[in-house]
Design a protein around this motif. Structure first.
Motif, PDB file in Angstrom:
ATOM      1  N   GLY A  50       0.793  -1.216   0.000  1.00 12.39           N
ATOM      2  CA  GLY A  50       0.000   0.000   0.000  1.00 12.39           C
ATOM      3  C   GLY A  50       0.829   1.271   0.000  1.00 12.39           C
ATOM      4  N   ARG A  51       2.058   1.182  -0.492  1.00 12.09           N
ATOM      5  CA  ARG A  51       2.951   2.342  -0.487  1.00 12.09           C
ATOM      6  C   ARG A  51       3.174   2.922  -1.880  1.00 12.09           C
ATOM      7  NH1 ARG A  51       8.245   1.342   1.488  1.00 12.09           N
ATOM      8  NH2 ARG A  51       8.115  -0.783   0.702  1.00 12.09           N
ATOM      9  N   VAL A  52       2.263   2.678  -2.811  1.00 12.87           N
ATOM     10  CA  VAL A  52       2.357   3.236  -4.159  1.00 12.87           C
ATOM     11  C   VAL A  52       1.113   4.078  -4.384  1.00 12.87           C
ATOM     12  CG1 VAL A  52       2.333   2.685  -6.619  1.00 12.87           C
ATOM     13  CG2 VAL A  52       3.732   1.337  -5.058  1.00 12.87           C
ATOM     14  N   GLY A  53       1.310   5.256  -4.927  1.00 11.27           N
ATOM     15  CA  GLY A  53       0.194   6.164  -5.175  1.00 11.27           C
ATOM     16  C   GLY A  53      -0.819   5.615  -6.151  1.00 11.27           C
ATOM     17  N   SER A  54      -0.672   5.960  -7.400  1.00 12.07           N
ATOM     18  CA  SER A  54      -1.625   5.555  -8.426  1.00 12.07           C
ATOM     19  C   SER A  54      -0.883   4.919  -9.599  1.00 12.07           C
ATOM     20  CB  SER A  54      -2.408   6.770  -8.929  1.00 12.07           C
ATOM     21  OG  SER A  54      -3.148   7.330  -7.882  1.00 12.07           O
ATOM     22  N   PRO A  55      -0.889   3.596  -9.675  1.00  9.23           N
ATOM     23  CA  PRO A  55      -0.225   2.941 -10.802  1.00  9.23           C
ATOM     24  C   PRO A  55      -0.927   3.265 -12.115  1.00  9.23           C
ATOM     25  CG  PRO A  55      -1.068   1.320  -9.229  1.00  9.23           C
ATOM     26  CD  PRO A  55      -1.479   2.662  -8.754  1.00  9.23           C
ATOM     27  N   SER A  56      -0.168   3.221 -13.195  1.00  4.32           N
ATOM     28  CA  SER A  56      -0.738   3.483 -14.510  1.00  4.32           C
ATOM     29  C   SER A  56      -1.706   2.370 -14.901  1.00  4.32           C
ATOM     30  CB  SER A  56       0.374   3.583 -15.553  1.00  4.32           C
ATOM     31  OG  SER A  56       0.956   2.304 -15.757  1.00  4.32           O
ATOM     32  N   LEU A  57      -2.541   2.658 -15.882  1.00  2.00           N
ATOM     33  CA  LEU A  57      -3.473   1.639 -16.382  1.00  2.00           C
ATOM     34  C   LEU A  57      -2.714   0.443 -16.951  1.00  2.00           C
ATOM     35  CD1 LEU A  57      -6.186   3.836 -18.104  1.00  2.00           C
ATOM     36  CD2 LEU A  57      -6.341   2.612 -15.931  1.00  2.00           C
ATOM     37  N   GLU A  58      -1.559   0.694 -17.565  1.00  2.00           N
ATOM     38  CA  GLU A  58      -0.757  -0.394 -18.120  1.00  2.00           C
ATOM     39  C   GLU A  58      -0.268  -1.334 -17.023  1.00  2.00           C
ATOM     40  OE1 GLU A  58      -0.202   2.867 -18.825  1.00  2.00           O
ATOM     41  OE2 GLU A  58      -0.835   2.942 -20.919  1.00  2.00           O
ATOM     42  N   VAL A  59       0.170  -0.761 -15.911  1.00  2.00           N
ATOM     43  CA  VAL A  59       0.639  -1.576 -14.787  1.00  2.00           C
ATOM     44  C   VAL A  59      -0.529  -2.357 -14.193  1.00  2.00           C
ATOM     45  CG1 VAL A  59       1.565  -1.468 -12.433  1.00  2.00           C
ATOM     46  CG2 VAL A  59       2.643  -0.146 -14.261  1.00  2.00           C
ATOM     47  N   ILE A  60      -1.667  -1.713 -14.046  1.00  2.00           N
ATOM     48  CA  ILE A  60      -2.851  -2.396 -13.499  1.00  2.00           C
ATOM     49  C   ILE A  60      -3.228  -3.580 -14.382  1.00  2.00           C
ATOM     50  CG2 ILE A  60      -5.323  -2.154 -13.011  1.00  2.00           C
ATOM     51  CD1 ILE A  60      -4.674   0.789 -12.229  1.00  2.00           C
ATOM     52  N   GLU A  61      -3.251  -3.369 -15.691  1.00  2.00           N
ATOM     53  CA  GLU A  61      -3.587  -4.454 -16.621  1.00  2.00           C
ATOM     54  C   GLU A  61      -2.543  -5.568 -16.585  1.00  2.00           C
ATOM     55  OE1 GLU A  61      -6.217  -5.395 -18.528  1.00  2.00           O
ATOM     56  OE2 GLU A  61      -7.169  -3.859 -17.326  1.00  2.00           O
ATOM     57  N   SER A  62      -1.275  -5.211 -16.524  1.00  2.00           N
ATOM     58  CA  SER A  62      -0.209  -6.214 -16.467  1.00  2.00           C
ATOM     59  C   SER A  62      -0.331  -7.070 -15.211  1.00  2.00           C
ATOM     60  CB  SER A  62       1.169  -5.547 -16.485  1.00  2.00           C
ATOM     61  OG  SER A  62       1.404  -4.928 -17.711  1.00  2.00           O
ATOM     62  N   LEU A  63      -0.618  -6.427 -14.100  1.00  2.00           N
ATOM     63  CA  LEU A  63      -0.780  -7.178 -12.850  1.00  2.00           C
ATOM     64  C   LEU A  63      -2.035  -8.042 -12.884  1.00  2.00           C
ATOM     65  CD1 LEU A  63       0.361  -4.459 -10.328  1.00  2.00           C
ATOM     66  CD2 LEU A  63       1.467  -6.666 -10.736  1.00  2.00           C
ATOM     67  N   ALA A  64      -3.102  -7.521 -13.459  1.00  2.00           N
ATOM     68  CA  ALA A  64      -4.337  -8.302 -13.564  1.00  2.00           C
ATOM     69  C   ALA A  64      -4.101  -9.565 -14.395  1.00  2.00           C
ATOM     70  CB  ALA A  64      -5.448  -7.450 -14.174  1.00  2.00           C
ATOM     71  N   ARG A  65      -3.341  -9.432 -15.484  1.00  2.00           N
ATOM     72  CA  ARG A  65      -3.015 -10.615 -16.300  1.00  2.00           C
ATOM     73  C   ARG A  65      -2.119 -11.577 -15.534  1.00  2.00           C
ATOM     74  NH1 ARG A  65      -2.712  -6.810 -20.299  1.00  2.00           N
ATOM     75  NH2 ARG A  65      -0.452  -6.635 -20.133  1.00  2.00           N
ATOM     76  N   ALA A  66      -1.099 -11.051 -14.874  1.00  2.00           N
ATOM     77  CA  ALA A  66      -0.160 -11.896 -14.137  1.00  2.00           C
ATOM     78  C   ALA A  66      -0.870 -12.667 -13.023  1.00  2.00           C
ATOM     79  CB  ALA A  66       0.963 -11.050 -13.549  1.00  2.00           C
ATOM     80  N   LEU A  67      -1.832 -12.023 -12.380  1.00  2.00           N
ATOM     81  CA  LEU A  67      -2.570 -12.665 -11.289  1.00  2.00           C
ATOM     82  C   LEU A  67      -3.813 -13.409 -11.765  1.00  2.00           C
ATOM     83  CD1 LEU A  67      -2.234  -9.781  -8.691  1.00  2.00           C
ATOM     84  CD2 LEU A  67      -1.092 -12.023  -8.611  1.00  2.00           C
ATOM     85  N   GLN A  68      -4.018 -13.409 -13.068  1.00  2.00           N
ATOM     86  CA  GLN A  68      -5.132 -14.121 -13.698  1.00  2.00           C
ATOM     87  C   GLN A  68      -6.478 -13.731 -13.090  1.00  2.00           C
ATOM     88  OE1 GLN A  68      -4.029 -18.281 -13.485  1.00  2.00           O
ATOM     89  NE2 GLN A  68      -2.312 -17.979 -14.874  1.00  2.00           N
ATOM     90  N   LEU A  69      -6.694 -12.416 -12.995  1.00  2.00           N
ATOM     91  CA  LEU A  69      -7.937 -11.909 -12.420  1.00  2.00           C
ATOM     92  C   LEU A  69      -9.075 -11.990 -13.424  1.00  2.00           C
ATOM     93  CD1 LEU A  69      -6.643  -8.647 -10.668  1.00  2.00           C
ATOM     94  CD2 LEU A  69      -6.754 -10.980  -9.748  1.00  2.00           C
ATOM     95  N   ASP A  70     -10.245 -12.382 -12.921  1.00  3.90           N
ATOM     96  CA  ASP A  70     -11.418 -12.360 -13.790  1.00  3.90           C
ATOM     97  C   ASP A  70     -11.986 -10.932 -13.807  1.00  3.90           C
ATOM     98  OD1 ASP A  70     -13.034 -11.978 -11.485  1.00  3.90           O
ATOM     99  OD2 ASP A  70     -13.512 -14.105 -11.339  1.00  3.90           O
ATOM    100  N   LEU A  71     -13.058 -10.728 -14.543  1.00  2.22           N
ATOM    101  CA  LEU A  71     -13.600  -9.389 -14.714  1.00  2.22           C
ATOM    102  C   LEU A  71     -13.991  -8.743 -13.377  1.00  2.22           C
ATOM    103  CD1 LEU A  71     -14.409  -7.097 -16.569  1.00  2.22           C
ATOM    104  CD2 LEU A  71     -16.611  -8.214 -16.898  1.00  2.22           C
ATOM    105  N   ALA A  72     -14.678  -9.478 -12.526  1.00  2.00           N
ATOM    106  CA  ALA A  72     -15.094  -8.930 -11.235  1.00  2.00           C
ATOM    107  C   ALA A  72     -13.880  -8.580 -10.372  1.00  2.00           C
ATOM    108  CB  ALA A  72     -16.000  -9.919 -10.504  1.00  2.00           C
TER     109      ALA A  72
END
Length: 103
Positions: A59-81
């Motif tokens: 919780g020590r990062v301000g606002s990650p870019s949309l690219e970082v959010i998407e990359s992490l979502a793919r890496a963690l295999q997150l579903d839409l919800a």
């Protein structure tokens, strides 16, 4: 629980459900204490530094870019919800601006 605590719990729980074999990572010869992905492995899969991912999970990062959010979502295999929840956890309320001009 505060937003950074919720984010940390969310990321840890998603990281814990993925094994290195599931994402095609081979062993590095070190003994694994847990079967889940390590922070560094998630970071490598997402294309960010281990330090950055660690700060994000803590919780020590301000606002990650949309690219970082998407990359992490793919890496963690997150579903839409989960992706929506992740984005909500990262959202920062915008401060209200007060007009300095007198009425």
């Amino acid at each position: 629980m505060d937003r950074s605590g919720e984010l940390a719990d969310f990321l840890r729980s998603r990281r814990a459900r993925i094994t290195p074999d599931r994402v095609g990572l081979t062993g590095d010869g070190r003994v694994r204490r847990v079967p889940a992905l390590r922070r560094g492995e998630v970071a490598r899969l997402a294309g960010v530094s281990t330090e950055y991912y660690t700060r994000l999970e803590q919780g020590r990062v301000g606002s990650p870019s949309l690219e970082v959010i998407e990359s992490l979502a793919r890496a963690l295999q997150l579903d839409l919800a989960e992706r929506e929840h992740f984005a909500d956890l990262l959202a920062r309320p915008t401060p209200s601006r007060r007009s300095s001009a007198a009425p």
